[in-house]
Design an enzyme around this catalytic site. Sequence first.
Site, PDB file in Angstrom:
ATOM      1  CB  ALA A 161     -18.188  -3.587  24.403  1.00 22.19           C
TER       2      ALA A 161
ATOM      3  NE  ARG B   3      -5.484  -2.832  11.203  1.00 24.03           N
ATOM      4  CZ  ARG B   3      -6.532  -3.148  12.121  1.00 24.03           C
ATOM      5  NH1 ARG B   3      -6.487  -2.769  13.273  1.00 24.03           N
ATOM      6  NH2 ARG B   3      -7.656  -3.322  11.642  1.00 24.03           N
TER       7      ARG B   3
ATOM      8  CB  ALA C  43     -15.067  -9.178  15.129  1.00 21.85           C
ATOM      9  N   GLY C  44     -14.386  -6.047  14.505  1.00 22.43           N
ATOM     10  CA  GLY C  44     -14.266  -4.652  14.929  1.00 22.43           C
ATOM     11  C   GLY C  44     -15.011  -3.890  14.464  1.00 22.43           C
ATOM     12  CG  ASP C  45     -13.871  -2.777  10.335  1.00 20.58           C
ATOM     13  OD1 ASP C  45     -13.011  -2.074  11.061  1.00 20.58           O
ATOM     14  OD2 ASP C  45     -13.134  -3.528   9.603  1.00 20.58           O
TER      15      ASP C  45
ATOM     16  NE  ARG D 282      -2.563   0.402   3.757  1.00 23.42           N
ATOM     17  CZ  ARG D 282      -3.187  -0.023   4.918  1.00 23.42           C
ATOM     18  NH1 ARG D 282      -2.673  -0.729   5.941  1.00 23.42           N
ATOM     19  NH2 ARG D 282      -4.352   0.593   4.719  1.00 23.42           N
TER      20      ARG D 282
ATOM     21  CG  ASN E 170      -9.498  -0.098  12.969  1.00 28.94           C
ATOM     22  OD1 ASN E 170      -9.450  -1.142  13.340  1.00 28.94           O
ATOM     23  ND2 ASN E 170     -10.508   0.363  12.278  1.00 28.94           N
TER      24      ASN E 170
END
Length: 370
Positions: free
Chosen positions: A266, A206, A290-292, A145, A204
Site C-alpha cells: 500500500a 461494487r 481484508a480491505g475493511d 438487499r 469500496n
Amino acid sequence: MTMPTGPTAPAPDPASLPAARSVLPPDGAPWDAVCLGETMVVLRPEGPERLADAAVFTRGVGGAESNVACLLAGAGHRVRWIGRVGADGFGDHVLAEIAARGVDVSAVRRDPHRPTGVYFRTGGERCATSERPTDPGLAEVLYHRAGSAASAMSPATVDRSDAHSGRVLHLSGITAALSDGCRALLYELTAPRPGRPLLSFDVNHRVGLWRGRDPAVLLDLARRCDIVFVGADEARAAWGIDGVDALRSALPEPSVLVVKDGGRGATAHTVDGTVHVPAPSVEVIGPTGAGDAFAAGFLSATLRGLPLRARLRHGHLTAAAALTVPGDVAEPPDRALADHLAALDDAAWGRLRLGPDRTAGAGPHGRREP
C-alpha cells in the site's frame, strides 16, 4: 433505481472544499470513530459447496462500515455504528452481534416497513465483474438487499449531529449506491462546514451496485474527504485510472490518499510526500474483510497519532488478522504485538510471515525468519 444527475448532485468545486487536514480534532468528542452504512445478515454454506448444492448455511453479519467499527472497538477505541435495520429477527441479530463487540448501536433506527438486507456468499475471492463467476476459486455472492431498511437512509432519517459526534466519521462508497436518499446523505455528511470531524472514505466500488450508473460519484465523494482508501484494481474498474501517481493527480484534495495494491503493498500520499509499505506474507484462510480490516488498522493508528509508515503497517497487520480467519470480522491483533511488528526495520518486516496461530484473545503472531 436511477441516480440523480445535474444540479442535485454537482461535482464539488475544489475551491469550496475544506483545507486539507492531517491532524485529528481534539480528543473531546463522545466517540473516537463513528461508522455509517448498511449491515446485512450473511449466510454461508457450511461446507465448500456452491450455493446450488448447499443445504446448510451458517449465519453471520457483514457490512463494510460495521466491520471497521467492530475492529476499532476491539482495538480499544470508543466507537458508534449508525445504520438502519428492519424490525425483524435479522435486525435483532445484527444489533446483538455488533453490540456484543463493544460498538454503540443507540443511533441505529428500526424500520417497520422494510426488511434487513441478506446476502449469501461462498468462500473464495470476490469476482471483479458483475457476472456470475465460472472459476471455482471465486466467490458466489448473491444479494437480497433491494428495498432494504438501510436503503431508506437519507438526510431526513439520519441525525447529522449523531453522525458527526466522533473524532472520525468513516463512510464507504457502498452506501452511495443503495438509493438516491443514501447518496444524498453522503453528500450532506461530507459537505464542508465548521466543526466537521475528520472524514474517512473507503471507495469500496461494487460492480453490481453501479451497473448502468456512473461510478464517478465515488470520485466526487472521495474529493470531499480527508482520508481516502482505494484499491488500484477498483480505480481501474470504476474510473479507468491506472497507477498510484495518476490516482493522486485525480485525487489531490484528501490529506491522505491510501492506494492498496493487494499483496504488493500500500502507498500513502500526503502533503509531506509518499510512503510505500510492502505487504507481509500471509497464510490466507479466508479472503473476506481484508480491505475493511486494513482501513480499521490504519484509522486506529491514526487515532493514536502514529507516524504514516506505522499506520500503513498497522493496516497490513489488521488485514492479516482478517485473512487468517474465515468470516467477515476478525479480532484485531494484540496491540503490543502489533506495535512491536510495526516497529521492525525494513529487512525484518520483509521477512515477516503471518499465520493463523493465536494467543488468547490476540491476533496473528508474526513468525520472523532469520
